[in-house]
Write a protein that holds these residues in place. Sequence first.
Motif, mmCIF file in Angstrom:
data_model
loop_
_atom_site.group_PDB
_atom_site.id
_atom_site.type_symbol
_atom_site.label_atom_id
_atom_site.label_comp_id
_atom_site.label_asym_id
_atom_site.label_seq_id
_atom_site.Cartn_x
_atom_site.Cartn_y
_atom_site.Cartn_z
ATOM 1 N N ASP A 19 0.807 -1.224 0.000
ATOM 2 C CA ASP A 19 0.000 0.000 0.000
ATOM 3 C C ASP A 19 0.837 1.270 0.000
ATOM 4 O O ASP A 19 0.351 2.329 -0.395
ATOM 5 C CB ASP A 19 -0.959 0.005 1.192
ATOM 6 C CG ASP A 19 -0.244 0.066 2.532
ATOM 7 O OD1 ASP A 19 0.777 -0.630 2.682
ATOM 8 O OD2 ASP A 19 -0.701 0.799 3.425
ATOM 9 N N ALA A 43 -0.138 -3.772 -7.006
ATOM 10 C CA ALA A 43 -1.429 -3.593 -6.358
ATOM 11 C C ALA A 43 -1.239 -2.807 -5.068
ATOM 12 O O ALA A 43 -0.242 -2.981 -4.368
ATOM 13 C CB ALA A 43 -2.065 -4.950 -6.049
ATOM 14 N N CYS A 44 -2.201 -1.953 -4.743
ATOM 15 C CA CYS A 44 -2.078 -1.115 -3.551
ATOM 16 C C CYS A 44 -2.883 -1.639 -2.370
ATOM 17 O O CYS A 44 -2.844 -1.055 -1.287
ATOM 18 C CB CYS A 44 -2.477 0.323 -3.862
ATOM 19 S SG CYS A 44 -4.202 0.527 -4.339
ATOM 20 N N GLU A 48 -7.131 -5.400 -4.889
ATOM 21 C CA GLU A 48 -6.427 -5.291 -6.171
ATOM 22 C C GLU A 48 -5.502 -6.482 -6.392
ATOM 23 O O GLU A 48 -5.374 -6.977 -7.513
ATOM 24 C CB GLU A 48 -5.612 -3.998 -6.223
ATOM 25 C CG GLU A 48 -6.391 -2.782 -6.642
ATOM 26 C CD GLU A 48 -5.487 -1.614 -7.034
ATOM 27 O OE1 GLU A 48 -4.247 -1.777 -7.032
ATOM 28 O OE2 GLU A 48 -6.036 -0.543 -7.361
ATOM 29 N N MET A 52 -5.693 -8.717 -9.703
ATOM 30 C CA MET A 52 -4.558 -8.707 -10.620
ATOM 31 C C MET A 52 -3.896 -10.078 -10.710
ATOM 32 O O MET A 52 -3.430 -10.486 -11.781
ATOM 33 C CB MET A 52 -3.547 -7.645 -10.193
ATOM 34 C CG MET A 52 -4.084 -6.226 -10.298
ATOM 35 S SD MET A 52 -2.883 -4.955 -9.842
ATOM 36 C CE MET A 52 -1.797 -5.009 -11.265
#
Length: 253
Positions: A19, A43-44, A48, A52
């Motif tokens: 993040d 991805a954060c 996500e 992904m």
Amino acid sequence: MGLEELPASAKVRVLIAEDQALVRRGTSVLLSLEPDMEVVGQACDGVEAIAMAAQLRPDVVLMDLHMPRLGGVAATREITKTLPGTQVLVLTTLNDDETVFEAVRAGAHGYLLKDVTEQELLETIRALRRGESRLTPQIARKVMDQFRRMAGGADFALGADGAATADGAATADSAATADAAHKKIAAGTETLNDKEEKILRLITDGMSNRQIAAAMFLAEGTVKNYVSRIMEKLHANTRTALAVISARQRRSD
């Protein structure tokens, strides 16, 4: 063919789930400098990461645990359940027992703290691609202590640097799986041939597929097939469960 000429199919495809943008981008730059690695996505958060991973099907997901919307443990559980060919490597600052075992139970194949060196991170990613598991020494001690408790005091191997080389860790889930499988073995409903028995013993000794292949003069792909067959026969869904089963067999012999 040198590393700089590696085709895309030979590279380790990595998805980064983190993040903190600065950490995420810095890690991406580090991995992208390696000729045998490719960062396929960033991805954060956990939501996500799951989406992904399903779309990109990476070899390794580099997973932070403390993320918004959905944490790394829940994301790891979903990814390992739906994408058995994807290995999850936890990279975090969290090292308390509860967090460690939750991540391992969720299916993480490696657990590193963020104070590892760049080289340790790179080598661990490569190791997971080979089918191994890696833990930082302090995490390895926690896992091995739990492993011994669940296996009733059996001894398990640590690497020379203190990193655990056996895939996975003994958890309540692994022990339950081992209990069920052990009963089937005792009843004579599940049997292994001599070669499968030897491979099972080597797994318990903490050897990776590559090491087993070298010891038994087999191709690494052949060993992977044997391991899958053994897991199917013993109704085990992790190498840890296999190790616990083997340890119990040794005690009963």
